[in-house]
Design an enzyme around this catalytic site. Structure first.
Site, short mmCIF file in Angstrom:
data_model
loop_
_atom_site.label_atom_id
_atom_site.label_comp_id
_atom_site.label_asym_id
_atom_site.label_seq_id
_atom_site.Cartn_x
_atom_site.Cartn_y
_atom_site.Cartn_z
N LEU A 1 5.38 0.41 3.43
CA LEU A 1 4.56 -0.06 2.31
C LEU A 1 3.57 -1.15 2.77
CD1 LEU A 1 7.41 -0.30 -0.35
CD2 LEU A 1 5.61 1.44 -0.23
N ALA B 1 9.40 -0.60 5.27
CA ALA B 1 9.49 0.51 4.32
C ALA B 1 8.34 1.50 4.40
CB ALA B 1 9.55 -0.07 2.90
N SER C 1 1.94 -6.41 6.85
CA SER C 1 0.48 -6.38 7.08
C SER C 1 -0.24 -7.04 5.91
CB SER C 1 -0.01 -4.93 7.20
OG SER C 1 0.67 -4.27 8.24
N GLY D 1 4.04 -4.14 3.85
CA GLY D 1 4.31 -5.50 3.34
C GLY D 1 3.95 -6.60 4.32
N LYS E 1 0.86 -1.21 0.00
CA LYS E 1 0.00 0.00 0.00
C LYS E 1 0.88 1.23 0.00
CE LYS E 1 0.81 1.22 4.50
NZ LYS E 1 1.56 2.42 4.93
N ASP F 1 -2.51 -1.74 10.19
CA ASP F 1 -2.74 -1.68 8.74
C ASP F 1 -3.33 -2.98 8.17
OD1 ASP F 1 -1.64 0.84 8.69
OD2 ASP F 1 0.33 0.18 7.99
N PRO G 1 9.75 -4.43 -0.44
CA PRO G 1 10.84 -4.12 0.49
C PRO G 1 10.30 -3.93 1.91
CG PRO G 1 10.74 -2.53 -1.33
CD PRO G 1 9.55 -3.41 -1.46
O1 C5P Z 1 -0.17 -1.48 14.77
P1 C5P Z 1 1.26 -1.58 14.34
O2 C5P Z 1 1.96 -2.77 14.95
O3 C5P Z 1 1.45 -1.53 12.87
O4 C5P Z 1 1.99 -0.29 14.90
C1 C5P Z 1 3.41 -0.17 14.97
C2 C5P Z 1 3.76 1.00 15.86
O5 C5P Z 1 3.37 2.22 15.22
C3 C5P Z 1 3.03 1.02 17.18
O6 C5P Z 1 3.73 0.29 18.15
C4 C5P Z 1 3.00 2.50 17.52
O7 C5P Z 1 4.26 2.90 18.05
C5 C5P Z 1 2.88 3.15 16.16
N1 C5P Z 1 1.49 3.52 15.79
C6 C5P Z 1 0.87 4.59 16.44
N2 C5P Z 1 -0.40 4.94 16.07
C7 C5P Z 1 -1.05 4.29 15.07
C8 C5P Z 1 -0.43 3.21 14.39
C9 C5P Z 1 0.84 2.86 14.79
O8 C5P Z 1 1.45 5.21 17.33
N3 C5P Z 1 -2.28 4.68 14.74
#
Ligand code: C5P
Length: 279
Positions: A94, A92, A98, A96, A8, A131, A89
């Protein structure tokens, strides 16, 4: 069974403060692109997982977590081998990992005769990452909340894009932390973007794209700014960071111009690929 897991890009990414759960309140228009990983699921006595990239073969891979969650929820003995061919990649910005997790949920549900309904699949996706629900939806959408509240958007045109990466990895939590300490004014590209889509204004769609992280990543990873400028010099109509980076994308007038730009960037030593948004 083979299934594609599409990357994405974030055409907009606005951040509206922090939440009580420590995550951030987002408003982002995300679109899938044709760059994809490929997941193969085959019947097997037991569960196994393998990947074309050795450092991603561990049990902490989001594919394995997605599969475990699927089998536990559906009450089915884990009995497949999963192979991940990695083309996107990472890490990144992107999506990937997720995309892979969402594709595993989708593939296993198909493979075992759809034991889980869409609502359950989306709730599993939400547990796996912010994501993952978008990747399960896999069409242009306004993503709000943590990123899991989805409103599909009709009318986003197909765009010819180049995705490129210049250098250092940017851990997402660090980028969010630096964003918080910078106390930047809140951007609101998303509403302007949605208006432009509603009015079918391609210029408005392109000019309202943006990413609130750019002032931060320009400092943390100056090569991302350099790459955005390279894209513009190569004829991109706009160029922005995707997610929390370090990938950047440029929007080009047509596939031929995108492909020429991708080759130029490759010649300069960047990872670069031309692809299309999926609508
Ligand atoms: O949900 P995900 O594991 O992809 O999120 C990775 C990190 O990105 C989280 O640990 C957080 O630090 C940050 N994040 C955030 N707010 C969001 C999405 C992600 O702070 N809405």
């Amino acid at each position: 069974m083979k299934i594609n897991a599409y990357a994405k890009i974030n055409l907009t990414l606005d951040i509206h403060g922090t939440r009580t759960d420590g995550f951030h309140e987002l408003r982002s228009v995300m679109v899938p692109v044709s760059l994809c990983d490929v997941i193969t699921v085959l019947p097997s006595e037991d569960f196994s997982f393998d990947c074309s990239v050795k450092e991603l073969c561990g049990t902490d891979n989001l594919c394995v977590r997605a599969a475990k969650l699927f089998f536990a929820t559906a009450g089915i003995k884990p009995s497949v081998s999963i192979y991940l061919e990695k083309n996107i990649p990472f890490p990144a910005g992107l999506g990937g990992g997720s995309a892979d997790a969402a594709a595993v949920l989708e593939a296993l549900n198909g493979f075992f005769g759809e034991p889980l309904g869409r609502r359950t699949l989306f709730s599993l996706a939400e547990k796996l990452g912010s994501d993952v629900p978008f990747c399960l939806l896999s069409r242009p959408a306004l993503c709000e909340g943590r990123g899991e509240m989805l409103t599909p958007i009709d009318g986003v045109p197909e765009l010819c894009v180049v995705i490129a990466i210049g250098g250092s990895r940017l851990p997402t939590p660090q980028v969010f932390r630096e964003y918080d300490s910078a106390s930047l004014a809140v951007r609101n590209d998303t509403d302007a973007f949605l208006d432009a889509v509603k009015n079918n204004e391609l210029c408005g769609i392109i000019s309202s794209s943006g990413n609130a992280f750019e002032p931060i990543t320009d400092m943390l990873a100056p090569e991302t700014k350099l790459l955005r400028n390279e894209m513009l010099a190569l004829g991109a109509k706009s160029s922005h960071l995707s997610g929390s980076g370090p990938a950047v994308y440029g929007v080009f007038e047509n596939a031929e111009k995108a492909s020429i730009a991708a080759k130029e960037l490759e010649n300069k030593g960047f990872f670069a690929v031309s692809c299309k948004t999926l609508i």
